[in-house]
Design an enzyme around this catalytic site. Structure first.
Site, PDB file in Angstrom:
ATOM      1  N   ASN A 143      -7.469  -3.313  14.154  1.00 43.54           N
ATOM      2  CA  ASN A 143      -8.847  -3.608  13.747  1.00 43.54           C
ATOM      3  C   ASN A 143      -8.910  -4.773  12.748  1.00 43.54           C
ATOM      4  O   ASN A 143      -9.942  -5.032  12.163  1.00 43.54           O
ATOM      5  CB  ASN A 143      -9.514  -2.360  13.143  1.00 43.54           C
ATOM      6  CG  ASN A 143      -8.804  -1.868  11.881  1.00 43.54           C
ATOM      7  OD1 ASN A 143      -7.843  -2.484  11.421  1.00 43.54           O
ATOM      8  ND2 ASN A 143      -9.277  -0.774  11.335  1.00 43.54           N
TER       9      ASN A 143
ATOM     10  N   HIS B  22      -7.092  -5.054   9.939  1.00 41.10           N
ATOM     11  CA  HIS B  22      -6.818  -4.762   8.526  1.00 41.10           C
ATOM     12  C   HIS B  22      -5.508  -5.413   8.076  1.00 41.10           C
ATOM     13  O   HIS B  22      -4.581  -5.581   8.863  1.00 41.10           O
ATOM     14  CB  HIS B  22      -6.872  -3.267   8.200  1.00 41.10           C
ATOM     15  CG  HIS B  22      -5.742  -2.425   8.674  1.00 41.10           C
ATOM     16  ND1 HIS B  22      -5.925  -1.191   9.258  1.00 41.10           N
ATOM     17  CD2 HIS B  22      -4.406  -2.589   8.639  1.00 41.10           C
ATOM     18  CE1 HIS B  22      -4.764  -0.659   9.552  1.00 41.10           C
ATOM     19  NE2 HIS B  22      -3.816  -1.491   9.183  1.00 41.10           N
TER      20      HIS B  22
ATOM     21  N   ASP C 299       0.811  -1.219   0.000  1.00 42.18           N
ATOM     22  CA  ASP C 299       0.000   0.000   0.000  1.00 42.18           C
ATOM     23  C   ASP C 299       0.847   1.273   0.000  1.00 42.18           C
ATOM     24  O   ASP C 299       2.065   1.232   0.192  1.00 42.18           O
ATOM     25  CB  ASP C 299      -0.963   0.001   1.206  1.00 42.18           C
ATOM     26  CG  ASP C 299      -0.298  -0.470   2.496  1.00 42.18           C
ATOM     27  OD1 ASP C 299       0.941  -0.412   2.583  1.00 42.18           O
ATOM     28  OD2 ASP C 299      -1.009  -0.895   3.415  1.00 42.18           O
TER      29      ASP C 299
ATOM     30  N   GLU D  55      -9.539  -2.262   5.118  1.00 39.68           N
ATOM     31  CA  GLU D  55     -10.199  -1.995   6.393  1.00 39.68           C
ATOM     32  C   GLU D  55     -11.435  -2.889   6.565  1.00 39.68           C
ATOM     33  O   GLU D  55     -11.980  -3.403   5.575  1.00 39.68           O
ATOM     34  CB  GLU D  55     -10.644  -0.523   6.435  1.00 39.68           C
ATOM     35  CG  GLU D  55      -9.488   0.482   6.367  1.00 39.68           C
ATOM     36  CD  GLU D  55      -8.758   0.665   7.704  1.00 39.68           C
ATOM     37  OE1 GLU D  55      -8.673  -0.298   8.502  1.00 39.68           O
ATOM     38  OE2 GLU D  55      -8.268   1.786   7.940  1.00 39.68           O
TER      39      GLU D  55
HETATM   40  C1  GLP Z   1      -0.344  -0.041   8.534  1.00 39.49           C
HETATM   41  C2  GLP Z   1      -0.021  -0.846   7.281  1.00 39.49           C
HETATM   42  C3  GLP Z   1      -0.252  -2.328   7.499  1.00 39.49           C
HETATM   43  C4  GLP Z   1       0.383  -2.762   8.798  1.00 39.49           C
HETATM   44  C5  GLP Z   1      -0.260  -2.031   9.943  1.00 39.49           C
HETATM   45  C6  GLP Z   1       0.254  -2.453  11.310  1.00 39.49           C
HETATM   46  O1  GLP Z   1      -1.676   0.298   8.619  1.00 39.49           O
HETATM   47  N1  GLP Z   1      -0.776  -0.412   6.145  1.00 39.49           N
HETATM   48  O2  GLP Z   1       0.277  -3.051   6.393  1.00 39.49           O
HETATM   49  O3  GLP Z   1       0.257  -4.154   8.979  1.00 39.49           O
HETATM   50  O4  GLP Z   1       0.004  -0.644   9.755  1.00 39.49           O
HETATM   51  O5  GLP Z   1       1.396  -1.720  11.641  1.00 39.49           O
HETATM   52  P1  GLP Z   1       2.397  -2.094  12.785  1.00 39.49           P
HETATM   53  O6  GLP Z   1       3.257  -3.192  12.232  1.00 39.49           O
HETATM   54  O7  GLP Z   1       3.175  -0.843  13.003  1.00 39.49           O
HETATM   55  O8  GLP Z   1       1.615  -2.515  13.967  1.00 39.49           O
END
Ligand code: GLP
Length: 239
Positions: free
Chosen positions: A134, A136, A67, A141
């Site tokens: 959440n 995702h 993304d 989402e």
């Molecule tokens: C962002 C990214 C996700 C990732 C998520 C969790 O929203 N788009 O791909 O998995 O954050 O992030 P973290 O690894 O910092 O908990």
């Protein structure tokens, strides 16, 4: 799903990195799927270290990221392209690396172009996935339906708050992103799902024991043939 629990985040990340290293050795022209966020950082450090020691040669491999924020230029410190350069791309010798272009004039054309590029490369061999609180994956989402294609998503308030730590103020967090869809993610031949820390324990529990539902996008991984779930003890504490 194949679930492995490690004592701490460091050994869990090392295990995730080992799966990527094994994939590269097995198939030097692998197509990798990479993620951003805090979770993959230690994995990328191991891959960098092994590359610098001469153990891994990425020169035949390419990557697609999950993304990118809409409206952030590559010079922007919070853009995912910048994150990937700093944490991986500048340190290894990948043949090519792609992220969706969140600055494209026509975002829906960009989404279609991204899916076509992934398909043209034969799909993803091994995909790294973290998870949002959440549920995702990428920026898919919670919603009433799984969206198959790469799409422009409206970020939820939860996600905006969670990701505000990467920006000077919450007002600067983009409200939209381009995310690879559930189609390209679940068509990956292998998935390495990593969750670290106590704050992920609840979502991991829901993903493993709850319904498979678009209201918790990560739950779709239970229907994927070749997903390895890597957890540290804290993330696994409610299982
Ligand atoms: C962002 C990214 C996700 C990732 C998520 C969790 O929203 N788009 O791909 O998995 O954050 O992030 P973290 O690894 O910092 O908990």
């Amino acid at each position: 799903m194949n679930v492995h629990v490690y004592d701490d985040a460091k050994t869990a990340s090392r295990a995730a990195a080992t799966l990527f290293a094994a994939q590269l050795i097995k198939k030097p022209d692998s197509v990798f799927g990479f993620a951003t966020g805090s979770t993959p950082i230690a994995t990328y450090k191991y891959l960098t270290k092994w590359h610098q020691k001469g153990l891994l040669d990425f020169s035949g491999a390419i990557s697609f990221n999950l993304d990118e924020y809409v409206g952030l230029a590559e010079q922007d410190e919070a853009s995912y392209i910048r994150f990937m350069r700093e944490n991986l791309f500048d340190h290894v010798n990948l043949k090519a690396s792609y992220l969706p272009n969140g600055m494209a004039a026509d975002l829906s054309l960009e989404c279609a172009r991204y899916d076509a590029a992934i398909a043209e490369m034969g799909g993803i061999d091994l995909q790294f996935l973290g998870v949002g609180h959440n549920g995702h994956i990428g920026f898919n989402e919670p919603a009433d339906a799984f969206v198959y294609q790469t799409q422009v998503v409206n970020l939820t308030e939860d996600t905006i708050e969670a990701n505000a730590r990467f920006f000077d103020s919450i007002d600067l967090v983009p409200r939209q992103a381009i995310s690879m869809g559930i189609g390209a993610i679940t068509q990956a031949k292998g998935i390495v799902f990593v969750a670290l820390g106590e704050s992920k324990a609840e979502v991991v529990k829901q993903m493993m024991y709850g319904d498979i539902t678009p209201h918790l996008p990560a739950s779709i991984l239970r229907a994927h043939q070749n997903t390895v779930v890597i957890l540290d003890r804290e993330a696994a504490s409610l299982l």
